[in-house]
Scaffold this motif. Sequence first.
Motif, PDB file in Angstrom:
ATOM      1  N   ASP A   1      89.262  -1.297  19.809  1.00  0.00           N
ATOM      2  CA  ASP A   1      88.493  -2.081  18.842  1.00  0.00           C
ATOM      3  C   ASP A   1      87.321  -1.220  18.388  1.00  0.00           C
ATOM      4  N   THR A   2      87.344  -0.778  17.141  1.00  0.00           N
ATOM      5  CA  THR A   2      86.283   0.082  16.624  1.00  0.00           C
ATOM      6  C   THR A   2      85.210  -0.768  15.948  1.00  0.00           C
ATOM      7  N   ILE A   3      83.971  -0.550  16.350  1.00  0.00           N
ATOM      8  CA  ILE A   3      82.852  -1.292  15.780  1.00  0.00           C
ATOM      9  C   ILE A   3      81.698  -0.335  15.500  1.00  0.00           C
ATOM     10  N   SER A   4      80.740  -0.765  14.707  1.00  0.00           N
ATOM     11  CA  SER A   4      79.533   0.031  14.501  1.00  0.00           C
ATOM     12  C   SER A   4      78.614  -0.149  15.700  1.00  0.00           C
ATOM     13  N   THR A   5      77.695   0.777  15.881  1.00  0.00           N
ATOM     14  CA  THR A   5      76.794   0.690  17.031  1.00  0.00           C
ATOM     15  C   THR A   5      75.944  -0.573  16.979  1.00  0.00           C
ATOM     16  N   SER A   6      75.618  -1.033  15.784  1.00  0.00           N
ATOM     17  CA  SER A   6      74.804  -2.240  15.665  1.00  0.00           C
ATOM     18  C   SER A   6      75.571  -3.495  16.069  1.00  0.00           C
ATOM     19  N   ALA A   7      76.903  -3.379  16.128  1.00  0.00           N
ATOM     20  CA  ALA A   7      77.736  -4.541  16.462  1.00  0.00           C
ATOM     21  C   ALA A   7      78.142  -4.586  17.930  1.00  0.00           C
ATOM     22  N   ILE A   8      77.611  -3.682  18.745  1.00  0.00           N
ATOM     23  CA  ILE A   8      77.922  -3.734  20.177  1.00  0.00           C
ATOM     24  C   ILE A   8      77.455  -5.078  20.717  1.00  0.00           C
ATOM     25  N   PRO A   9      78.350  -5.843  21.352  1.00  0.00           N
ATOM     26  CA  PRO A   9      77.961  -7.187  21.813  1.00  0.00           C
ATOM     27  C   PRO A   9      76.950  -7.126  22.955  1.00  0.00           C
ATOM     28  N   GLU A  10      76.118  -8.149  23.034  1.00  0.00           N
ATOM     29  CA  GLU A  10      75.137  -8.217  24.118  1.00  0.00           C
ATOM     30  C   GLU A  10      75.837  -8.306  25.468  1.00  0.00           C
ATOM     31  N   SER A  11      76.971  -9.020  25.471  1.00  0.00           N
ATOM     32  CA  SER A  11      77.741  -9.177  26.703  1.00  0.00           C
ATOM     33  C   SER A  11      79.209  -8.922  26.388  1.00  0.00           C
ATOM     34  N   PRO A  12      79.826  -7.920  27.021  1.00  0.00           N
ATOM     35  CA  PRO A  12      81.226  -7.597  26.713  1.00  0.00           C
ATOM     36  C   PRO A  12      82.176  -8.645  27.244  1.00  0.00           C
ATOM     37  N   SER A  13      83.332  -8.795  26.582  1.00  0.00           N
ATOM     38  CA  SER A  13      84.336  -9.744  27.049  1.00  0.00           C
ATOM     39  C   SER A  13      84.929  -9.267  28.370  1.00  0.00           C
ATOM     40  N   ARG A  14      85.417 -10.191  29.163  1.00  0.00           N
ATOM     41  CA  ARG A  14      85.873  -9.886  30.523  1.00  0.00           C
ATOM     42  C   ARG A  14      87.100  -8.985  30.551  1.00  0.00           C
ATOM     43  N   ASP A  15      87.890  -8.977  29.466  1.00  0.00           N
ATOM     44  CA  ASP A  15      89.109  -8.161  29.473  1.00  0.00           C
ATOM     45  C   ASP A  15      88.859  -6.738  28.971  1.00  0.00           C
ATOM     46  N   LEU A  16      87.603  -6.393  28.729  1.00  0.00           N
ATOM     47  CA  LEU A  16      87.276  -5.058  28.234  1.00  0.00           C
ATOM     48  C   LEU A  16      87.284  -4.060  29.387  1.00  0.00           C
ATOM     49  N   SER A  17      88.044  -2.959  29.234  1.00  0.00           N
ATOM     50  CA  SER A  17      88.137  -1.951  30.296  1.00  0.00           C
ATOM     51  C   SER A  17      86.940  -1.003  30.292  1.00  0.00           C
ATOM     52  N   GLY A  18      86.378  -0.745  29.107  1.00  0.00           N
ATOM     53  CA  GLY A  18      85.253   0.176  29.024  1.00  0.00           C
ATOM     54  C   GLY A  18      84.856   0.410  27.584  1.00  0.00           C
ATOM     55  N   ILE A  19      83.774   1.165  27.399  1.00  0.00           N
ATOM     56  CA  ILE A  19      83.261   1.450  26.064  1.00  0.00           C
ATOM     57  C   ILE A  19      83.157   2.952  25.840  1.00  0.00           C
ATOM     58  N   VAL A  20      83.586   3.382  24.664  1.00  0.00           N
ATOM     59  CA  VAL A  20      83.469   4.784  24.252  1.00  0.00           C
ATOM     60  C   VAL A  20      82.436   4.816  23.124  1.00  0.00           C
ATOM     61  N   VAL A  21      81.430   5.664  23.259  1.00  0.00           N
ATOM     62  CA  VAL A  21      80.340   5.717  22.289  1.00  0.00           C
ATOM     63  C   VAL A  21      80.363   7.057  21.571  1.00  0.00           C
ATOM     64  N   ASP A  22      80.510   7.007  20.249  1.00  0.00           N
ATOM     65  CA  ASP A  22      80.548   8.218  19.428  1.00  0.00           C
ATOM     66  C   ASP A  22      79.441   8.118  18.384  1.00  0.00           C
ATOM     67  N   ILE A  23      78.262   8.592  18.752  1.00  0.00           N
ATOM     68  CA  ILE A  23      77.112   8.489  17.857  1.00  0.00           C
ATOM     69  C   ILE A  23      76.435   9.847  17.721  1.00  0.00           C
ATOM     70  N   ASN A  24      75.554   9.956  16.761  1.00  0.00           N
ATOM     71  CA  ASN A  24      74.723  11.142  16.596  1.00  0.00           C
ATOM     72  C   ASN A  24      73.587  11.061  17.606  1.00  0.00           C
ATOM     73  N   LEU A  25      73.675  11.842  18.662  1.00  0.00           N
ATOM     74  CA  LEU A  25      72.690  11.766  19.741  1.00  0.00           C
ATOM     75  C   LEU A  25      71.342  12.359  19.349  1.00  0.00           C
ATOM     76  N   ARG A  26      71.286  12.920  18.143  1.00  0.00           N
ATOM     77  CA  ARG A  26      69.998  13.413  17.628  1.00  0.00           C
ATOM     78  C   ARG A  26      69.330  12.381  16.717  1.00  0.00           C
ATOM     79  N   SER A  27      70.016  11.275  16.499  1.00  0.00           N
ATOM     80  CA  SER A  27      69.465  10.214  15.652  1.00  0.00           C
ATOM     81  C   SER A  27      68.705   9.210  16.512  1.00  0.00           C
TER      82      SER A  27
END
Length: 365
Positions: free
Chosen positions: A38-64
């Motif tokens: 499930d691809t989302i924008s960083t601003s759309a990361i949920p406050e609390s992840p759903s229970r069936d979520l295995s993990g999160i992959v974050v691909d952002i500009n770490l200099r931003s």
Amino acid sequence: MSAQPNKIPTKRRLLLASDRSDQSSELASILQAVGQVDTISTSAIPESPSRDLSGIVVDINLRSAESVQLVRNKLRADAYREMPRLFVLADALHHGSMQAWALGATDTIARPFDAQGILQRIRAAFPDTESYDETDRGKALNRGVEAAHGVLVRIFNRLPAGEPLKFSDIVEAENKIIKAIKHSSLREWLTTVGCHHTDTYRHCLFVTGFAVAFAQHLGMREDDQRRLVRAALLHDVGKAFIPVEILDKPDPLTLEEMEVMRQHPRRGFDALTAQGGFPPEMLDVILHHHELLDGTGYPDGLSGKEISDIVRLTTIVDIYAALVEKRAYRLQFTHAKAFAMMEEMGDKLDQHLLHAFRPVAFGHY
């Protein structure tokens, strides 16, 4: 009834948070080989992840600063604490790695992407949620503790009797130790080994647990994690040559006894150097884990750049473990007090590394 054409028959569900204009499409296509993405924008990361979520992959500009702040605000929530968090590095620059570690990465991958390598990392970092249950967690933990304990028996029972310690003994144990902490938790590891009746064994097991968790938190490559496990497990090997009446004394040591105890780094180094077959970085940790950056440590009074990164890291987990352990002659310090005491050590320790260690120190209880 017709099949749902877009449903992926998979056991993992991954959240891919991206601030890239292409929504990390290349990475998403790779990840789809092992899970629903499930691809989302960083601003759309949920406050609390759903229970069936295995993990999160974050691909952002770490200099931003904006992207980093968005992710930090979301991932600091307790709901994400136990969830694998894999960050993408745009390059091998130290700055990007440090940002990922500070944001709580449990592993990292880097561009340009190696599809096979990424899939291996994903399978290791994000357990198969349908087949990996609590029973598996318990078995992995027990196997890891048993393997680590077996190494310590070889060190403290057999090495003084003249039976050589083999590097292969350590390599055989490291896989089980890394898996135990990755697939259970640092808290469960510490709870299990904290019941050990022998102070020296308990300390080595604590240091090993903190070192593995720190390495995973820092997003170290698997080879580097292994090197750190080996070094942490063997860092006090020289105590095998210290008289038991000093090693297990239930009261504070006298000045004379402390002088004997301070010989353990050199004795361990000499013993394993004579045997041969142990990597230089392991011997470095064994000899120098009591060195301090301001030159007041022992046995060689090293300072600053003379002290390697792996030694700096081991020194931090060694001191922290000693402070939070129970001792016969004093109560253990609280986590907050122990960490504050280490901050007060100032330029004796690598304060940047200590700051990176904070989430590990405070995140397991």
